[in-house]
Design a protein around this motif. Sequence first.
Motif, PDB file in Angstrom:
ATOM      1  N   ILE A   3       0.594  -1.506   0.199  1.00  0.00           N
ATOM      2  CA  ILE A   3       0.223  -0.502   0.275  1.00  0.00           C
ATOM      3  C   ILE A   3       1.130   1.470   0.107  1.00  0.00           C
ATOM      4  O   ILE A   3       0.665   2.093  -0.224  1.00  0.00           O
ATOM      5  N   VAL A   4       2.105   1.071   0.365  1.00  0.00           N
ATOM      6  CA  VAL A   4       3.260   1.923   0.082  1.00  0.00           C
ATOM      7  C   VAL A   4       3.437   2.632  -1.416  1.00  0.00           C
ATOM      8  O   VAL A   4       4.171   1.773  -1.881  1.00  0.00           O
ATOM      9  N   PRO A   5       2.966   3.442  -1.467  1.00  0.00           N
ATOM     10  CA  PRO A   5       4.003   3.502  -3.637  1.00  0.00           C
ATOM     11  C   PRO A   5       5.393   4.156  -3.168  1.00  0.00           C
ATOM     12  O   PRO A   5       5.892   4.438  -2.223  1.00  0.00           O
ATOM     13  N   LYS A   6       5.781   3.774  -4.879  1.00  0.00           N
ATOM     14  CA  LYS A   6       7.075   3.386  -4.622  1.00  0.00           C
ATOM     15  C   LYS A   6       8.104   5.316  -4.583  1.00  0.00           C
ATOM     16  O   LYS A   6       8.878   5.043  -4.557  1.00  0.00           O
ATOM     17  N   GLU A   7       6.574   6.186  -5.074  1.00  0.00           N
ATOM     18  CA  GLU A   7       7.099   7.569  -5.759  1.00  0.00           C
ATOM     19  C   GLU A   7       7.313   7.713  -3.250  1.00  0.00           C
ATOM     20  O   GLU A   7       8.087   8.565  -3.414  1.00  0.00           O
ATOM     21  N   THR A   8       6.417   7.425  -2.493  1.00  0.00           N
ATOM     22  CA  THR A   8       7.049   7.957  -1.255  1.00  0.00           C
ATOM     23  C   THR A   8       7.971   7.010  -1.182  1.00  0.00           C
ATOM     24  O   THR A   8       9.110   8.166   0.263  1.00  0.00           O
ATOM     25  N   VAL A  25      14.552  -0.599  -6.786  1.00  0.00           N
ATOM     26  CA  VAL A  25      14.981  -0.798  -4.926  1.00  0.00           C
ATOM     27  C   VAL A  25      13.565  -0.192  -4.642  1.00  0.00           C
ATOM     28  O   VAL A  25      13.101  -0.411  -3.868  1.00  0.00           O
ATOM     29  N   SER A  26      13.409   0.881  -4.900  1.00  0.00           N
ATOM     30  CA  SER A  26      12.029   1.661  -4.053  1.00  0.00           C
ATOM     31  C   SER A  26      10.872   0.473  -4.310  1.00  0.00           C
ATOM     32  O   SER A  26      10.261   1.112  -3.753  1.00  0.00           O
ATOM     33  N   PRO A  31       7.460  -3.350  -0.104  1.00  0.00           N
ATOM     34  CA  PRO A  31       6.738  -4.170   1.245  1.00  0.00           C
ATOM     35  C   PRO A  31       7.666  -3.708   2.513  1.00  0.00           C
ATOM     36  O   PRO A  31       6.784  -4.454   3.652  1.00  0.00           O
ATOM     37  N   ASP A  32       8.632  -3.444   2.747  1.00  0.00           N
ATOM     38  CA  ASP A  32       9.168  -3.754   3.952  1.00  0.00           C
ATOM     39  C   ASP A  32       9.221  -2.796   4.939  1.00  0.00           C
ATOM     40  O   ASP A  32       8.667  -3.104   5.520  1.00  0.00           O
ATOM     41  N   VAL A  33       8.914  -1.522   4.239  1.00  0.00           N
ATOM     42  CA  VAL A  33       8.244  -0.435   5.130  1.00  0.00           C
ATOM     43  C   VAL A  33       7.401  -0.380   5.782  1.00  0.00           C
ATOM     44  O   VAL A  33       7.014  -0.536   6.655  1.00  0.00           O
ATOM     45  N   GLU A  34       6.061  -1.259   4.277  1.00  0.00           N
ATOM     46  CA  GLU A  34       4.772  -1.692   5.526  1.00  0.00           C
ATOM     47  C   GLU A  34       5.397  -2.719   6.476  1.00  0.00           C
ATOM     48  O   GLU A  34       4.224  -2.727   7.572  1.00  0.00           O
ATOM     49  N   LYS A  91      -0.892  14.190  -6.133  1.00  0.00           N
ATOM     50  CA  LYS A  91      -2.217  14.670  -5.351  1.00  0.00           C
ATOM     51  C   LYS A  91      -2.515  13.612  -3.790  1.00  0.00           C
ATOM     52  O   LYS A  91      -3.554  14.029  -3.619  1.00  0.00           O
ATOM     53  N   ASP A  92      -2.124  12.401  -3.570  1.00  0.00           N
ATOM     54  CA  ASP A  92      -2.521  11.436  -2.910  1.00  0.00           C
ATOM     55  C   ASP A  92      -0.510  11.391  -1.800  1.00  0.00           C
ATOM     56  O   ASP A  92       0.152  11.050  -1.104  1.00  0.00           O
TER      57      ASP A  92
END
Length: 548
Positions: A3-8, A25-26, A31-34, A91-92
């Motif tokens: 649910i964490v986008p790679k742009e973040t 890499v992003s 997934p690990d950050v989530e 926008k997100d």
Amino acid sequence: MSIVPKETIEVIAQSVGIPTLPADVSAALAPDVEYRLREIMQEAIKCMRHAKRTVLTADDVDSALSLRNVEPVYGFASGDPLRFKRAVGHKDLFYIDDREVDFKEIIEAPLPKAPLDTAVVAHWLAIEGVQPAIPENPPIDAISAPTENKRTEHVKDDGLPVDIKLPVKHILSRELQMYFDKIAELTMSRSNTPIFREALVSLSKDSGLHPLVPYFSYFIADEVTRSLADLPVLFALMRVVQSLLRNPHVHIEPYLHQLMPSMITCIVAKRLGHRLSDNHWELRDFSANLVASVCRKYGHAYHNLQIRLTKTLINAFLDPHKALTQHYGAVQGISALGTSAVRLLLLPNLEPYMQLLDPELQLEKQTNEMKRKEAWRVYGALLCASGKCLYERLKLFPGLLSASTQPLLRSNKRVATNNPNKRKSSTDLSASQPPLKKMASDVLMSSMSSAATMAGNMPGSMDGFSTQLPNPSMMQASSSGQMADGIAAAGLIRRDQGGNQHAQMVSTVLRQAWKEDQDAGHLLASLHDVFGEAIFSFIQPPEISFFL
């Protein structure tokens, strides 16, 4: 997919100094950050639940980071609201708007007040009845009575000042309010039901009814005034008063001044009930006994209670303008107070009152049948009151009307009674008495029997009962002379033990006993003149036979 986008991930990498981060890499880091975020939030929710809270705070997140050996996030306080802003071009993507703070402003700002520590402080509410003016106590103006200037503002039309009483707030529980309303409803509308009898039992035994006593007293006084034409309601109200007086857990003395007028109204009111068939006589009898019980129970606390009551009753009895029903209530009220009240209040006024009552008893002079029945009710009440008084007096002196069956030995100086069984019958009592007391008792008994014998053998006597008693002073002198001779003989035996003082005490008692004995004889004769042979029903049968 995370649910964490790679742009973040790319933006976070740029904030920590990595300008270019490959896309693969992003995608691998997202997934690990989530997973790490979910783990921290689960631990934060556990901390929130352990703290018995339902709102997640920043302190819970800091506690979760500490559990995972991660350095907490600095700069976030639980009380500060978090304000997020949308990132330009994304926008997100949102970020927290951190305001730059100048350290110079923080250093120069004044220090906040130190929080007060929890403590218990004692202070004086009042010292010798005077409240000290300290911040802990309420201001004196809020609790003091109105000043003289404020009192003078409230003046009647006639110029007289009016004293204003401050209102007192009385808080009742919901249960007590419902109890009072239920008792009032049963008293006014359902006094013939079994539940009302159960309510009376509750009023006489319940220990938590003292807060309701002022409400009951006001309710009874108000309803008696309104319901003089409703006899069942009046009877129910008096039964409520009786139950309250029987309750040992209720302190009813301060409210007697409100209840007594209601009870006296049910005794001496001119008319109770609106129908001729209403048995208001029973209500007057019940209320009279109720008032007498109040005098017996609380007369020691209120010394003028019985005085004021008897003054009210005797004024109603002696007023010829009042109705016969009021006279009946007054007679029953005085009779319920005891034979002493009857002897002091009714008997001295009996003959003049009977002169007023006799015309009301005769069919030739009183044609109104209802008034004639009321007059006979009063006559019966007077007869019962006088008869009870006579019965009590004769019970104190049972030998007044009894003929003497003992042989008499006459001599020149005294009358001696020869009774060989006298010692035998009093062996148990005389054995425990000292010699002086035994001799004095024997002399007193012989003096009493000789005095009664002299009264029975006087000229004009009839079967041992004198219709005209001799001169009291002569009889007192004779009996006291006989007693003095006997007491002198006893005093010679043990003069050193105070025999003379004992003789004087016995002489006083004997003189008073003879006077009361003589009064009882006069009472029977006078009552026979008023009531005729009807008074004989209050005398024991053997004594009646001797009188006849």
